[in-house]
Design a protein around this motif. Sequence first.
Motif, PDB file in Angstrom:
ATOM      1  N   LEU A  81       0.814  -1.216   0.000  1.00 19.25           N
ATOM      2  CA  LEU A  81       0.000   0.000   0.000  1.00 19.25           C
ATOM      3  C   LEU A  81       0.847   1.266   0.000  1.00 19.25           C
ATOM      4  O   LEU A  81       0.491   2.253  -0.644  1.00 19.25           O
ATOM      5  N   LYS A  82       1.983   1.216   0.688  1.00 17.54           N
ATOM      6  CA  LYS A  82       2.878   2.388   0.684  1.00 17.54           C
ATOM      7  C   LYS A  82       3.319   2.722  -0.736  1.00 17.54           C
ATOM      8  O   LYS A  82       3.344   3.888  -1.131  1.00 17.54           O
ATOM      9  N   ARG A  83       3.668   1.699  -1.499  1.00 16.47           N
ATOM     10  CA  ARG A  83       4.093   1.949  -2.880  1.00 16.47           C
ATOM     11  C   ARG A  83       2.923   2.439  -3.732  1.00 16.47           C
ATOM     12  O   ARG A  83       3.065   3.373  -4.525  1.00 16.47           O
ATOM     13  N   LEU A  84       1.757   1.830  -3.575  1.00 15.87           N
ATOM     14  CA  LEU A  84       0.583   2.259  -4.338  1.00 15.87           C
ATOM     15  C   LEU A  84       0.162   3.681  -3.949  1.00 15.87           C
ATOM     16  O   LEU A  84      -0.321   4.437  -4.802  1.00 15.87           O
ATOM     17  N   GLU A  85       0.385   4.046  -2.693  1.00 14.03           N
ATOM     18  CA  GLU A  85       0.115   5.424  -2.270  1.00 14.03           C
ATOM     19  C   GLU A  85       1.094   6.386  -2.945  1.00 14.03           C
ATOM     20  O   GLU A  85       0.689   7.450  -3.429  1.00 14.03           O
ATOM     21  N   ARG A  86       2.376   6.021  -2.970  1.00 10.18           N
ATOM     22  CA  ARG A  86       3.382   6.868  -3.634  1.00 10.18           C
ATOM     23  C   ARG A  86       3.056   7.063  -5.110  1.00 10.18           C
ATOM     24  O   ARG A  86       3.311   8.129  -5.672  1.00 10.18           O
ATOM     25  N   GLU A  87       2.518   6.001  -5.728  1.00 10.78           N
ATOM     26  CA  GLU A  87       2.148   6.083  -7.143  1.00 10.78           C
ATOM     27  C   GLU A  87       0.829   6.828  -7.355  1.00 10.78           C
ATOM     28  O   GLU A  87       0.451   7.099  -8.492  1.00 10.78           O
ATOM     29  N   GLY A  88       0.144   7.148  -6.271  1.00 12.64           N
ATOM     30  CA  GLY A  88      -1.104   7.899  -6.352  1.00 12.64           C
ATOM     31  C   GLY A  88      -2.329   7.052  -6.681  1.00 12.64           C
ATOM     32  O   GLY A  88      -3.372   7.596  -7.048  1.00 12.64           O
ATOM     33  N   TYR A  89      -2.238   5.729  -6.517  1.00 10.40           N
ATOM     34  CA  TYR A  89      -3.340   4.840  -6.876  1.00 10.40           C
ATOM     35  C   TYR A  89      -4.302   4.562  -5.735  1.00 10.40           C
ATOM     36  O   TYR A  89      -5.463   4.212  -5.979  1.00 10.40           O
ATOM     37  N   VAL A  90      -3.836   4.642  -4.494  1.00 10.21           N
ATOM     38  CA  VAL A  90      -4.703   4.416  -3.335  1.00 10.21           C
ATOM     39  C   VAL A  90      -4.410   5.449  -2.265  1.00 10.21           C
ATOM     40  O   VAL A  90      -3.337   6.070  -2.255  1.00 10.21           O
ATOM     41  N   ILE A  91      -5.379   5.619  -1.381  1.00 15.02           N
ATOM     42  CA  ILE A  91      -5.176   6.421  -0.172  1.00 15.02           C
ATOM     43  C   ILE A  91      -5.744   5.633   1.004  1.00 15.02           C
ATOM     44  O   ILE A  91      -6.612   4.781   0.838  1.00 15.02           O
ATOM     45  N   ARG A  92      -5.220   5.937   2.179  1.00 16.24           N
ATOM     46  CA  ARG A  92      -5.754   5.359   3.418  1.00 16.24           C
ATOM     47  C   ARG A  92      -6.508   6.465   4.140  1.00 16.24           C
ATOM     48  O   ARG A  92      -6.020   7.584   4.242  1.00 16.24           O
ATOM     49  N   GLN A  93      -7.667   6.101   4.631  1.00  9.07           N
ATOM     50  CA  GLN A  93      -8.468   7.062   5.391  1.00  9.07           C
ATOM     51  C   GLN A  93      -8.895   6.433   6.707  1.00  9.07           C
ATOM     52  O   GLN A  93      -9.175   5.229   6.756  1.00  9.07           O
ATOM     53  N   ILE A  94      -8.963   7.235   7.739  1.00  6.94           N
ATOM     54  CA  ILE A  94      -9.450   6.757   9.030  1.00  6.94           C
ATOM     55  C   ILE A  94     -10.950   6.503   8.894  1.00  6.94           C
ATOM     56  O   ILE A  94     -11.686   7.316   8.329  1.00  6.94           O
ATOM     57  N   ASP A  95     -11.376   5.350   9.409  1.00  2.00           N
ATOM     58  CA  ASP A  95     -12.791   4.988   9.364  1.00  2.00           C
ATOM     59  C   ASP A  95     -13.584   5.959  10.243  1.00  2.00           C
ATOM     60  O   ASP A  95     -13.163   6.287  11.353  1.00  2.00           O
ATOM     61  N   THR A  96     -14.713   6.413   9.737  1.00  2.96           N
ATOM     62  CA  THR A  96     -15.505   7.399  10.478  1.00  2.96           C
ATOM     63  C   THR A  96     -16.192   6.804  11.706  1.00  2.96           C
ATOM     64  O   THR A  96     -16.483   7.522  12.660  1.00  2.96           O
ATOM     65  N   THR A  97     -16.446   5.488  11.697  1.00  3.83           N
ATOM     66  CA  THR A  97     -17.117   4.860  12.844  1.00  3.83           C
ATOM     67  C   THR A  97     -16.131   4.254  13.841  1.00  3.83           C
ATOM     68  O   THR A  97     -16.476   4.079  14.999  1.00  3.83           O
ATOM     69  N   ASP A  98     -14.936   3.912  13.413  1.00  4.62           N
ATOM     70  CA  ASP A  98     -13.910   3.334  14.287  1.00  4.62           C
ATOM     71  C   ASP A  98     -12.587   3.993  13.945  1.00  4.62           C
ATOM     72  O   ASP A  98     -11.917   3.608  12.997  1.00  4.62           O
ATOM     73  N   ARG A  99     -12.203   4.972  14.734  1.00  5.30           N
ATOM     74  CA  ARG A  99     -11.014   5.773  14.430  1.00  5.30           C
ATOM     75  C   ARG A  99      -9.725   4.956  14.446  1.00  5.30           C
ATOM     76  O   ARG A  99      -8.711   5.398  13.946  1.00  5.30           O
ATOM     77  N   ARG A 100      -9.750   3.737  15.010  1.00  4.95           N
ATOM     78  CA  ARG A 100      -8.564   2.878  14.999  1.00  4.95           C
ATOM     79  C   ARG A 100      -8.395   2.183  13.658  1.00  4.95           C
ATOM     80  O   ARG A 100      -7.307   1.744  13.311  1.00  4.95           O
ATOM     81  N   ALA A 101      -9.479   2.068  12.904  1.00  4.61           N
ATOM     82  CA  ALA A 101      -9.475   1.326  11.641  1.00  4.61           C
ATOM     83  C   ALA A 101      -9.149   2.260  10.476  1.00  4.61           C
ATOM     84  O   ALA A 101      -9.444   3.453  10.512  1.00  4.61           O
ATOM     85  N   LYS A 102      -8.532   1.666   9.466  1.00  2.60           N
ATOM     86  CA  LYS A 102      -8.216   2.413   8.232  1.00  2.60           C
ATOM     87  C   LYS A 102      -8.959   1.784   7.068  1.00  2.60           C
ATOM     88  O   LYS A 102      -9.052   0.564   6.968  1.00  2.60           O
ATOM     89  N   ASN A 103      -9.447   2.633   6.199  1.00  2.70           N
ATOM     90  CA  ASN A 103     -10.048   2.186   4.954  1.00  2.70           C
ATOM     91  C   ASN A 103      -9.083   2.486   3.817  1.00  2.70           C
ATOM     92  O   ASN A 103      -8.417   3.518   3.818  1.00  2.70           O
ATOM     93  N   ILE A 104      -9.032   1.567   2.871  1.00  2.79           N
ATOM     94  CA  ILE A 104      -8.183   1.736   1.697  1.00  2.79           C
ATOM     95  C   ILE A 104      -9.105   2.084   0.545  1.00  2.79           C
ATOM     96  O   ILE A 104     -10.109   1.400   0.314  1.00  2.79           O
ATOM     97  N   MET A 105      -8.750   3.124  -0.186  1.00  7.69           N
ATOM     98  CA  MET A 105      -9.621   3.618  -1.249  1.00  7.69           C
ATOM     99  C   MET A 105      -8.824   3.841  -2.531  1.00  7.69           C
ATOM    100  O   MET A 105      -7.719   4.374  -2.490  1.00  7.69           O
ATOM    101  N   LEU A 106      -9.400   3.410  -3.640  1.00  5.30           N
ATOM    102  CA  LEU A 106      -8.799   3.722  -4.940  1.00  5.30           C
ATOM    103  C   LEU A 106      -8.980   5.207  -5.212  1.00  5.30           C
ATOM    104  O   LEU A 106     -10.053   5.759  -4.981  1.00  5.30           O
TER     105      LEU A 106
END
Length: 158
Positions: A81-106
């Motif tokens: 995911l770090k590499r895909l983030e650097r390439e601009g293909y995905v981002i990680r976002q904090i889940d709105t219902t559980d701040r400990r969880a991360k969502n991966i988004m294209l």
Amino acid sequence: MTQKDQQSYDQSLYAIHNRLFFRLFQLGNSLDRQCVNELGISSVHWAVLGALSRPQTNSVMSFTELTEYLDVSRQNLDGVLKRLEREGYVIRQIDTTDRRAKNIMLTQEGIARWEQLQENIYNFYKQALNGFTLDDMISFTHLANKLTNGLNDIKING
């Protein structure tokens, strides 16, 4: 069956097991190499983009869902995911219902990259499976599923 016959049978079976698992190892390496050479993307990056692009995900999955779907460790997925983030293909976002969880988004770039790959992926599949009948592909999928279940049931040390 005599003890000698059993030992001979066990050695033959072991040789077949060894050859099968070695071929699986080679198959995985061939897939990785050909993905990079022909598609310009690693097989694991292809798998992540593909998982996120499925209609039922709406281009978003939790980090945990993605590790389970791809059957990879959290550490391995994090590096990808770090590499895909650097390439601009995905981002990680904090889940709105559980701040400990991360969502991966294209991202839009990730969606565009996936769409750009589709014709080449189709041709990749077509060439790799050249000579396979529909029944072959169904049987192979069935056998791969059986092997996956067998691998998941292994309990040697515990």
